[in-house]
Scaffold this active site. Sequence first.
Site, PDB file in Angstrom:
ATOM      1  N   HIS A   1      16.621  -3.522 -10.842  1.00  0.00           N
ATOM      2  CA  HIS A   1      15.624  -3.325 -11.673  1.00  0.00           C
ATOM      3  C   HIS A   1      15.035  -4.667 -12.229  1.00  0.00           C
ATOM      4  O   HIS A   1      15.849  -5.573 -12.289  1.00  0.00           O
ATOM      5  CB  HIS A   1      15.522  -2.423 -12.796  1.00  0.00           C
ATOM      6  CG  HIS A   1      16.084  -1.013 -12.268  1.00  0.00           C
ATOM      7  ND1 HIS A   1      16.064   0.224 -13.250  1.00  0.00           N
ATOM      8  CD2 HIS A   1      15.987  -0.311 -11.078  1.00  0.00           C
ATOM      9  CE1 HIS A   1      16.260   1.145 -12.304  1.00  0.00           C
ATOM     10  NE2 HIS A   1      16.039   0.889 -11.140  1.00  0.00           N
TER      11      HIS A   1
ATOM     12  N   GLU B   1      14.911  -6.000 -15.315  1.00  0.00           N
ATOM     13  CA  GLU B   1      15.675  -6.398 -16.294  1.00  0.00           C
ATOM     14  C   GLU B   1      16.904  -7.298 -15.894  1.00  0.00           C
ATOM     15  O   GLU B   1      17.275  -8.379 -16.001  1.00  0.00           O
ATOM     16  CB  GLU B   1      15.839  -5.343 -17.360  1.00  0.00           C
ATOM     17  CG  GLU B   1      15.042  -4.621 -17.998  1.00  0.00           C
ATOM     18  CD  GLU B   1      14.681  -3.401 -17.112  1.00  0.00           C
ATOM     19  OE1 GLU B   1      14.628  -3.274 -15.881  1.00  0.00           O
ATOM     20  OE2 GLU B   1      14.568  -2.253 -18.041  1.00  0.00           O
TER      21      GLU B   1
ATOM     22  N   CYS C   1      16.262   1.744 -18.483  1.00  0.00           N
ATOM     23  CA  CYS C   1      16.590   3.064 -18.116  1.00  0.00           C
ATOM     24  C   CYS C   1      18.345   2.966 -18.800  1.00  0.00           C
ATOM     25  O   CYS C   1      19.052   1.799 -18.778  1.00  0.00           O
ATOM     26  CB  CYS C   1      16.855   3.245 -16.622  1.00  0.00           C
ATOM     27  SG  CYS C   1      17.939   2.057 -15.715  1.00  0.00           S
TER      28      CYS C   1
ATOM     29  N   ARG D   1      -4.827   1.406  -0.270  1.00  0.00           N
ATOM     30  CA  ARG D   1      -3.785   1.967   0.612  1.00  0.00           C
ATOM     31  C   ARG D   1      -2.390   1.591   0.355  1.00  0.00           C
ATOM     32  O   ARG D   1      -1.476   2.273   0.292  1.00  0.00           O
ATOM     33  CB  ARG D   1      -4.280   1.769   2.049  1.00  0.00           C
ATOM     34  CG  ARG D   1      -5.552   2.342   2.331  1.00  0.00           C
ATOM     35  CD  ARG D   1      -5.900   2.433   3.927  1.00  0.00           C
ATOM     36  NE  ARG D   1      -6.845   2.965   4.502  1.00  0.00           N
ATOM     37  CZ  ARG D   1      -7.245   3.161   5.661  1.00  0.00           C
ATOM     38  NH1 ARG D   1      -6.773   2.641   6.651  1.00  0.00           N
ATOM     39  NH2 ARG D   1      -8.465   3.810   6.286  1.00  0.00           N
TER      40      ARG D   1
ATOM     41  N   ASP E   1     -14.129  10.182  13.391  1.00  0.00           N
ATOM     42  CA  ASP E   1     -13.897   8.708  13.244  1.00  0.00           C
ATOM     43  C   ASP E   1     -12.567   8.195  14.065  1.00  0.00           C
ATOM     44  O   ASP E   1     -12.373   7.015  14.296  1.00  0.00           O
ATOM     45  CB  ASP E   1     -13.817   8.244  11.753  1.00  0.00           C
ATOM     46  CG  ASP E   1     -15.215   8.581  11.172  1.00  0.00           C
ATOM     47  OD1 ASP E   1     -16.298   8.570  11.818  1.00  0.00           O
ATOM     48  OD2 ASP E   1     -15.410   8.368   9.714  1.00  0.00           O
TER      49      ASP E   1
ATOM     50  N   LEU F   1      -5.582   5.035   9.447  1.00  0.00           N
ATOM     51  CA  LEU F   1      -5.354   5.194   8.002  1.00  0.00           C
ATOM     52  C   LEU F   1      -4.049   4.497   7.792  1.00  0.00           C
ATOM     53  O   LEU F   1      -3.247   4.691   6.915  1.00  0.00           O
ATOM     54  CB  LEU F   1      -4.815   6.744   7.737  1.00  0.00           C
ATOM     55  CG  LEU F   1      -6.267   7.648   8.111  1.00  0.00           C
ATOM     56  CD1 LEU F   1      -5.816   8.987   7.369  1.00  0.00           C
ATOM     57  CD2 LEU F   1      -7.475   7.216   7.088  1.00  0.00           C
TER      58      LEU F   1
ATOM     59  N   ALA G   1     -17.549  14.018   2.085  1.00  0.00           N
ATOM     60  CA  ALA G   1     -18.254  14.470   0.772  1.00  0.00           C
ATOM     61  C   ALA G   1     -17.730  15.986   0.694  1.00  0.00           C
ATOM     62  O   ALA G   1     -17.407  16.418  -0.595  1.00  0.00           O
ATOM     63  CB  ALA G   1     -19.770  14.655   0.951  1.00  0.00           C
TER      64      ALA G   1
END
Length: 349
Positions: free
Chosen positions: A67, A69, A92, A201, A217, A221, A276
């Site tokens: 982490h 820290e 934590c 993304r 289309d 992605l 839409a």
Amino acid sequence: MTEFSFDLGAIDARAFEDDDALMHLAIEVGATARTRTSPNPWVGAVVLSDSGRVVGVGATAPVGGPHAEVAALRQAGEAAQNGTLFVTLEPCCHTGRTPPCTEAIIKADIGRVVIGMIDPDERVAGNGVSVLRAAGIAVDTGICKPEVSEQLLPYAHHRRTGRPFVLAKIAATLDGHTAAADGSSQWITGERARQDAHRLRAESDAIVVGAGTVRSDNPSLTVRHVEGRDPLRVVLGAAPADAQVHPCIEWNSSLEELLDDLGARGCLQVLVEGGATVMRSFYEAGLIDRWAVYLAPGFMGGSPTHPLISTAPAASITDFNRGVIIQTQNLDGDVMLLVDPPHRKGALS
């Protein structure tokens, strides 16, 4: 796991007059981990020595790694003794994939810890502060809390609701067209705006589109133009067997159940890139937490055949509910707006 290093010489040459300035450095460092830590939060940490020098900085490593820290304390070494640790999120105090950060802080003999935001995770939620204070360490909380809360918003949302933060992304002309009358839409916005959309993304754990978008289309992605992991791909409905979106989840149940499922998978943020109709479904269900709207400086003319969202128009101006524009950015002529919808007003206060 890869740990990112920072140029302490360049950092120490900067002027840090107070706690706010050092917490802003921790926020800056945390931002470097934004696309690589999920489902862990992208935390930043800074160690200031007893003599007032920055001797360690760290950001959260990918899952399983140290982490923020711990990374900062490792860089500081013995210079951390009696120093001050600035960290954007409460350390934590439980054992997960790594030992408790509170344990490392106490072992390093830190004298003071400055925290931006209390961790909403029920396993921490103030307990980290209690452990540090019980060990005789001075602790201050809430430093630059609005800025830290904004940076860690998807993480906090997930911990509080069990669902990912829903970011709806769309590109349009100034008069509200997302495509020409014939359905063509590549490209309404320019290259830099498209690069920024790929940043979204990369920052998201999942991406959602409708089956209609996949059929028309055939998008992949994936993340391009920027560095980052490809998000989990979700299609509302069935995708053709030869679609580029595969492998993907084909979802045929409710959107609420989808968000519950993605939250259980550890997804902190989901990007909705649907047309839409998909936008209307999320919007009318009150499930959109933020809009990312890319506007191109031009007009298609006429009434939009392909609007941003296919809802019924407001009957009166009194039915118009204003959201809040929280950020604007000029992207080589296009403009990106980050907008919180009305139901999120005051969410960070």
